[in-house]
Design a protein around this motif. Structure first.
Motif, PDB file in Angstrom:
ATOM      1  N   ILE A 129      22.727 -40.448 -25.693  1.00 14.23           N
ATOM      2  CA  ILE A 129      23.135 -39.624 -26.832  1.00 14.23           C
ATOM      3  C   ILE A 129      24.209 -40.348 -27.636  1.00 14.23           C
ATOM      4  O   ILE A 129      24.160 -40.413 -28.869  1.00 14.23           O
ATOM      5  CB  ILE A 129      23.640 -38.258 -26.345  1.00 14.23           C
ATOM      6  N   GLN A 130      25.168 -40.942 -26.932  1.00 18.23           N
ATOM      7  CA  GLN A 130      26.226 -41.704 -27.600  1.00 18.23           C
ATOM      8  C   GLN A 130      25.750 -43.106 -27.970  1.00 18.23           C
ATOM      9  O   GLN A 130      26.097 -43.623 -29.032  1.00 18.23           O
ATOM     10  CB  GLN A 130      27.460 -41.797 -26.692  1.00 18.23           C
ATOM     11  N   PHE A 131      24.957 -43.695 -27.088  1.00 18.12           N
ATOM     12  CA  PHE A 131      24.472 -45.060 -27.311  1.00 18.12           C
ATOM     13  C   PHE A 131      22.942 -45.015 -27.312  1.00 18.12           C
ATOM     14  O   PHE A 131      22.312 -45.107 -26.247  1.00 18.12           O
ATOM     15  CB  PHE A 131      24.972 -45.998 -26.203  1.00 18.12           C
ATOM     16  N   PRO A 132      22.322 -44.884 -28.480  1.00 19.89           N
ATOM     17  CA  PRO A 132      20.857 -44.736 -28.532  1.00 19.89           C
ATOM     18  C   PRO A 132      20.100 -45.897 -27.914  1.00 19.89           C
ATOM     19  O   PRO A 132      18.994 -45.710 -27.386  1.00 19.89           O
ATOM     20  CB  PRO A 132      20.576 -44.620 -30.033  1.00 19.89           C
ATOM     21  N   PHE A 133      20.665 -47.129 -27.958  1.00 16.37           N
ATOM     22  CA  PHE A 133      19.953 -48.285 -27.420  1.00 16.37           C
ATOM     23  C   PHE A 133      20.274 -48.523 -25.937  1.00 16.37           C
ATOM     24  O   PHE A 133      19.849 -49.520 -25.374  1.00 16.37           O
ATOM     25  CB  PHE A 133      20.281 -49.540 -28.240  1.00 16.37           C
ATOM     26  N   PHE A 134      21.008 -47.580 -25.332  1.00 18.32           N
ATOM     27  CA  PHE A 134      21.293 -47.665 -23.897  1.00 18.32           C
ATOM     28  C   PHE A 134      20.145 -47.004 -23.133  1.00 18.32           C
ATOM     29  O   PHE A 134      19.813 -45.841 -23.359  1.00 18.32           O
ATOM     30  CB  PHE A 134      22.617 -46.965 -23.574  1.00 18.32           C
ATOM     31  N   VAL A 135      19.503 -47.759 -22.259  1.00 15.08           N
ATOM     32  CA  VAL A 135      18.396 -47.246 -21.446  1.00 15.08           C
ATOM     33  C   VAL A 135      18.789 -47.408 -19.977  1.00 15.08           C
ATOM     34  O   VAL A 135      18.926 -48.536 -19.489  1.00 15.08           O
ATOM     35  CB  VAL A 135      17.082 -47.998 -21.735  1.00 15.08           C
ATOM     36  N   ARG A 136      18.974 -46.280 -19.293  1.00 18.91           N
ATOM     37  CA  ARG A 136      19.361 -46.341 -17.877  1.00 18.91           C
ATOM     38  C   ARG A 136      18.085 -46.452 -17.034  1.00 18.91           C
ATOM     39  O   ARG A 136      17.201 -45.594 -17.098  1.00 18.91           O
ATOM     40  CB  ARG A 136      20.148 -45.098 -17.463  1.00 18.91           C
ATOM     41  N   THR A 137      18.015 -47.492 -16.248  1.00 15.94           N
ATOM     42  CA  THR A 137      16.790 -47.748 -15.485  1.00 15.94           C
ATOM     43  C   THR A 137      16.918 -47.391 -14.007  1.00 15.94           C
ATOM     44  O   THR A 137      16.084 -47.808 -13.198  1.00 15.94           O
ATOM     45  CB  THR A 137      16.415 -49.229 -15.618  1.00 15.94           C
ATOM     46  N   MET A 138      17.936 -46.617 -13.647  1.00 14.88           N
ATOM     47  CA  MET A 138      18.050 -46.080 -12.285  1.00 14.88           C
ATOM     48  C   MET A 138      18.845 -44.780 -12.352  1.00 14.88           C
ATOM     49  O   MET A 138      19.501 -44.497 -13.358  1.00 14.88           O
ATOM     50  CB  MET A 138      18.714 -47.081 -11.351  1.00 14.88           C
ATOM     51  N   PRO A 139      18.795 -43.939 -11.336  1.00  9.04           N
ATOM     52  CA  PRO A 139      19.487 -42.651 -11.407  1.00  9.04           C
ATOM     53  C   PRO A 139      20.988 -42.809 -11.610  1.00  9.04           C
ATOM     54  O   PRO A 139      21.608 -43.736 -11.095  1.00  9.04           O
ATOM     55  CB  PRO A 139      19.175 -41.997 -10.055  1.00  9.04           C
ATOM     56  N   SER A 140      21.564 -41.888 -12.350  1.00  6.50           N
ATOM     57  CA  SER A 140      23.000 -41.937 -12.623  1.00  6.50           C
ATOM     58  C   SER A 140      23.778 -41.286 -11.492  1.00  6.50           C
ATOM     59  O   SER A 140      23.220 -40.686 -10.566  1.00  6.50           O
ATOM     60  CB  SER A 140      23.302 -41.218 -13.938  1.00  6.50           C
ATOM     61  N   ASP A 141      25.103 -41.400 -11.597  1.00  7.16           N
ATOM     62  CA  ASP A 141      25.980 -40.811 -10.589  1.00  7.16           C
ATOM     63  C   ASP A 141      25.863 -39.289 -10.530  1.00  7.16           C
ATOM     64  O   ASP A 141      26.219 -38.687  -9.513  1.00  7.16           O
ATOM     65  CB  ASP A 141      27.443 -41.189 -10.871  1.00  7.16           C
ATOM     66  N   LEU A 142      25.409 -38.679 -11.602  1.00  8.08           N
ATOM     67  CA  LEU A 142      25.255 -37.218 -11.577  1.00  8.08           C
ATOM     68  C   LEU A 142      24.325 -36.790 -10.454  1.00  8.08           C
ATOM     69  O   LEU A 142      24.597 -35.811  -9.739  1.00  8.08           O
ATOM     70  CB  LEU A 142      24.717 -36.730 -12.925  1.00  8.08           C
ATOM     71  N   TYR A 143      23.228 -37.521 -10.273  1.00  6.56           N
ATOM     72  CA  TYR A 143      22.275 -37.176  -9.230  1.00  6.56           C
ATOM     73  C   TYR A 143      22.769 -37.607  -7.859  1.00  6.56           C
ATOM     74  O   TYR A 143      22.568 -36.916  -6.861  1.00  6.56           O
ATOM     75  CB  TYR A 143      20.925 -37.805  -9.547  1.00  6.56           C
ATOM     76  N   GLU A 144      23.419 -38.754  -7.811  1.00  4.74           N
ATOM     77  CA  GLU A 144      23.951 -39.215  -6.524  1.00  4.74           C
ATOM     78  C   GLU A 144      24.994 -38.244  -5.987  1.00  4.74           C
ATOM     79  O   GLU A 144      24.979 -37.877  -4.806  1.00  4.74           O
ATOM     80  CB  GLU A 144      24.562 -40.608  -6.682  1.00  4.74           C
ATOM     81  N   MET A 145      25.894 -37.793  -6.861  1.00  3.53           N
ATOM     82  CA  MET A 145      26.930 -36.868  -6.413  1.00  3.53           C
ATOM     83  C   MET A 145      26.364 -35.481  -6.119  1.00  3.53           C
ATOM     84  O   MET A 145      26.906 -34.747  -5.294  1.00  3.53           O
ATOM     85  CB  MET A 145      28.039 -36.787  -7.468  1.00  3.53           C
ATOM     86  N   ALA A 146      25.272 -35.116  -6.784  1.00  8.04           N
ATOM     87  CA  ALA A 146      24.607 -33.860  -6.436  1.00  8.04           C
ATOM     88  C   ALA A 146      24.051 -33.928  -5.018  1.00  8.04           C
ATOM     89  O   ALA A 146      24.103 -32.941  -4.261  1.00  8.04           O
ATOM     90  CB  ALA A 146      23.487 -33.559  -7.432  1.00  8.04           C
TER      91      ALA A 146
END
Length: 917
Positions: A129-146
């Protein structure tokens, strides 16, 4: 020839395709090669390049090359300079970086240069949303901490300690963990960060501080190097023993997966530690990579798929007519950056088109399904839950964002089914915890250096058997104090505390104000005679109730004295009158229905009157001797005998109660009588009963009168509402039982109209509340709780006699109105049917000319008399007459002279008609 034909037929399309597919395409990669993750990523990138370039179906002959640059993540400034220098080269996509600090900087640059950034940085603050050209290719910390929070919640631990590396990666991860724990009503009780270059002494001091905290559940969110150092130091401080729980984030699983041989000293120092690992389903591609002696962790599989994602997107990009061209940014021409050649940075002209192709990619890779959702995140993130045991690891379960639950079922097996989010379905395999025990650690201890707990205690003015303060010594005693101290004695750890009186002792304090001080952290807990109410449980946690306490009504009573006429007391006067009249009415109805056909209901008027009275009242004992012959009479009698049975049973029960049970009389029989009256009602000062009556029972506050002592209770009840007192008092049962042990002319009216209890109040999620609840249950089971009750609250004989009054109200007519109504309707219907039948027979019996139709005439009166006479006459018995149609009559002989023995001769050719008269 074929090429020339194609050029002739499709000149523009062929030229476009040839121009759009260069022989070599360059992409970049920014890694920290001397780290575990960076080393694994480099291996994965080389393996992906080899597989892609050897597959002619992917890029149709175009060679993909990756320019890898090593960056320094420890030195943020130097790492940023190195990354910016790399951006001077013309690349169409970038793999990495892994460091959050550099990823933030490069994301800004990638946005300006329109170069897709294929990053496997797990920092949750990085967003497309902040960086349109940023593509995360693995799960973020949000899921890990969940996943980590789900493990904490599964084992019912309420507080954890968080140790993290003090950088963007560590801080954002712990912030995500805090949010997930809060959503599960858990929390981080203590968090501590440290720099990546922290000295050994600093880490030792950190661990000593953590060991003095109450939480024994420690979440370790660092990198591999500092994390291993901390675990080693913790083992030396005996913090890897019994009672401790260590949960490491995915850095530990990455380290173990990437290293074929872990030193024995290292693995022995982390026995029982739990960690998480991004889940990748078993597949042929994954097996092939592992069979090539590539020590790839889960990170490696995601990096491998990242390169394949770029390759597949490029193939679609070229097929769609995409061209690789760059344009210099005029804004950078006038800027100088020393060793940074900012003017060399160029904008990828078709970067947006390539980005769109990347987001549309959908294939099955080594890490599983590679597909992005609308937010630019990979779909179906999942984690393995791993326990370290012996020389290896054991998977004890999985967490999937699809259900957000823990399960022993593979996540990919769940995707084909509707998500089942019931917490009852959560399950993990057994764990061998630190200290080589299979028993789940409690997760917290009372810290040895903890501050003294301040326990708020109500300083009561009345009913001091529950809580009392000795002003001379300042010592607190009473029933509630003994329960609390005995429960504390059962805890397996010491608790340092001191009581602090709440209230001035001249009046009972307001308990809502007392518990509010716990909410405001002025008190660490509050004990005493504190009622557990719904409003209080919304802000506090209460222990298991140690005494039942419902609201009851106190009312003045008088004894109901029996006398020689006690047998008349079960029924009211109205009930007696209606019952007696019913006996006579039923007797008359039966007489009317039976009089014409039953000789037992005939005779002289005097005899018939006696028969009616005798028959009526003999049914009370089911001793009537007269038989009923008519169908209507039998129907009425059956209904009446049922009524008599009910009345007789009720009378017997009521009379038995009057003669055997002490009777108390009061004008108040329950809460409804109080609600419907206008009399004043008393309540104890500080009790929740006032608000309950106003808000729940809608009783006007003007009717309520605050009373502060048992003496005021007795005086106000004695005065009554007409002399300035109260009609009744609403209070909790324990107070009432203690009050009744002294005052014998007062009793409880009705039953409890609320069901509550008393408990000790603690702040939300206090672990002491859980242990004290268990201790109170133990006191209840071993009988100690009852012994404490008998010590302080043992009631006298007076209380035993007057605890509750027996309602001496007589049986009223209203209670039996339905029975009398049924019987009355049956009698009326039977009479109507009977007189209808009689009228029909009378009309057939009398000639029409003898019946007058003129009302008031003498003929009408004579006709009525004849009808009454007809009804009163005995119905003749049914006989059989024979009419012989041959014209010859046989001689008739009286029945007394008939020779029964003489055989009759047969009569031939004679028709006979039998007529009953």
């Amino acid at each position: 020839m074929l090429l020339l034909l194609s050029l002739f037929l499709f000149p523009s399309g062929i030229c476009k395709s040839l121009a759009a597919r260069p022989s070599v395409v360059n992409i970049g990669s920014i890694l920290r090669l001397n780290s575990t993750t960076g080393g694994v990523a480099a291996v994965a990138i080389r393996a992906a390049l080899e597989d892609i370039n050897s597959d002619m179906t992917v890029l149709n002959g175009t060679t993909l090359k990756v320019d890898m640059r090593d960056t320094n993540c420890d030195d943020g400034f130097l790492g940023m300079v190195e990354a910016l220098q790399f951006m001077e080269t013309d690349v169409i996509a970038i793999i990495g970086p892994q460091c959050s600090t550099i990823a933030h900087i490069i994301s800004y640059v990638a946005n300006e240069l329109q170069v897709p950034l294929m990053s496997f940085a797990s920092d949750a603050t990085l967003s497309s949303i902040q960086f349109p050209f940023f593509v995360r290719t693995m799960p973020s910390d949000l899921y890990e901490m969940a996943a980590v929070a789900a493990v904490v919640d599964y084992y019912q631990w309420k507080i954890v300690t968080a140790i993290y590396i003090d950088d963007d990666y560590g801080r954002s991860g712990i912030a995500a963990l805090d949010d997930e724990l809060t959503a599960r009503r858990c929390k981080i009780s203590y968090k501590v960060g440290f720099p990546s270059n922290a000295k050994r002494s600093e880490l030792l001091n950190l661990l000593v501080t953590v060991s003095n905290m109450e939480s024994r559940v420690i979440v370790l969110h660092t990198g591999a190097d500092p994390g291993l150092r901390l675990l080693s130091l913790a083992n030396g401080l005996n913090m890897m023993g019994n009672g401790y729980v260590w949960i490491a984030t995915d850095w530990l699983s990455s380290y173990l997966d990437a290293n074929s041989s872990v030193p024995a000293e290292t693995i022995n120092g982390m026995q029982g530690v739990l960690t998480v690992r991004p889940h990748s389903p078993n597949s042929k591609m994954k097996s092939n990579l592992m069979s090539n002696d590539l020590r790839l962790s889960a990170y490696g599989f995601y990096v491998y798929d990242s390169v394949w994602t770029v390759a597949r997107a490029l193939d679609a990009f070229f097929d769609d007519g995409g061209r690789i061209s760059f344009t210099n940014d005029s804004r950078l021409h006038d800027e100088t950056g020393g060793s940074l050649h900012l003017e060399a940075m160029s904008i990828f002209d078709m970067g947006k088109r390539l980005l769109g192709k990347i987001r549309q990619v959908n294939f099955t890779g080594a890490s599983g399904q590679v597909q992005f959702n609308a937010q630019g995140e990979l779909i179906h993130p999942a984690y393995d839950i791993i326990s370290i045991i012996g020389n290896g690891v054991r998977t004890i379960g999985f967490w999937s964002n699809y259900t957000r639950l823990l399960s022993t079922v593979l996540p990919e097996d769940l995707y084909s089914k509707p998500p089942n989010t019931s917490l009852a379905n959560q399950h993990l395999y057994d764990v061998i915890w630190p200290g080589e025990t299979a028993q789940k650690p409690r997760g917290w201890v009372f810290p040895s250096n903890a501050k003294e707990l301040i326990i708020g205690v109500p300083n009561r003015f009345s009913f001091k058997a529950f809580v009392t303060l000795d002003n001379a010594t300042g010592k607190m005693t009473g029933y509630c104090i003994d329960v609390f101290t005995q429960a504390l004695a059962l805890l397996p750890y010491p608790v340092t505390y001191r009581f602090q009186a709440f209230g001035n002792g001249t009046a009972n304090p307001h308990y809502d104000q007392l518990v509010q001080k716990v909410v405001d952290n002025e008190f660490d807990a509050a004990i005493g005679d504190i009622a557990i109410t719904m409003s209080r449980t919304q802000t506090l946690d209460f222990t298991q109730p140690f005494i039942e306490s419902g609201l009851v009504i106190l009312a003045p009573v008088k004894k109901h004295i029996t006398n020689s006429w006690a047998f008349l007391q079960p029924f009211t006067l109205g009930m007696w009158c209606v019952t007696g009249l019913s006996f006579l009415v039923v007797g008359v109805v039966i007489w009317v229905l039976e009089h014409r056909i039953n000789d037992e209901f005939r005779g002289s008027p005097r005899q018939q009157l006696i028969t009616i009275v005798w028959f009526s009242f003999s049914t009370l004992f089911f001793a009537h001797r007269e038989n009923t012959m008519s169908t209507l009479g039998r129907g009425v009698l059956i209904i009446w005998l049922f009524v008599v049975l009910i009345i007789q049973s009720s009378y017997t029960a009521s009379l038995t109660s009057i003669l055997t049970v002490q009777q108390l009389e009061t004008a108040i029989r329950g809460i409804d009588d109080l609600k419907n009256s206008d009399y004043p009602i008393g309540f104890q000062v500080g009790s929740f009963a006032e608000e309950y009556m106003v808000k729940e029972l809608n009783i006007s506050r003007s009717r309520l009168k605050a009373l502060g002592s048992p003496e005021e209770y007795a005086d106000n009840l004695k005065l009554g509402p007409k002399k300035g007192g109260v009609m009744a008092i609403v209070d909790e049962r324990p107070y009432v039982e203690l009050f009744l042990s002294t005052y014998c002319k007062i009793a409880v009216a009705g039953s409890d109209f609320t069901s509550r209890g008393w408990g000790f109040a603690f702040p939300r999620d206090s672990p002491l509340q859980v242990d004290l609840s268990t201790a109170i249950l133990t006191l209840s089971e071993n009988g100690e709780l009852q012994r404490i009750h008998d010590k302080w609250l043992k009631t006298s004989d007076c209380s035993a006699d007057n605890t509750e009054f027996v309602d001496s109200n007589q049986l009223r007519l209203e209670s039996f109105m339905g029975l009398f109504l049924i019987c009355g309707v049956a009698c009326v219907l039977a009479l109507l049917i009977y007189f209808g039948i009689m009228l029909r027979r009378y009309l057939k019996h009398e000639p029409p000319e003898s019946i007058s139709v003129e009302p008031g005439s003498s003929k009408s009166k004579r006709s009525l008399k004849r009808f009454i006479s007809f009804v009163d006459d005995k119905e003749p018995p049914k006989q059989k007459r024979s009419l012989y149609l041959s014209g010859t009559s046989l001689p008739t002989t009286p029945s007394s002279n008939v020779d029964i023995e003489r055989p009759l001769r047969p009569i031939r050719n004679v028709g006979v008609i039998n007529i009953e008269s």
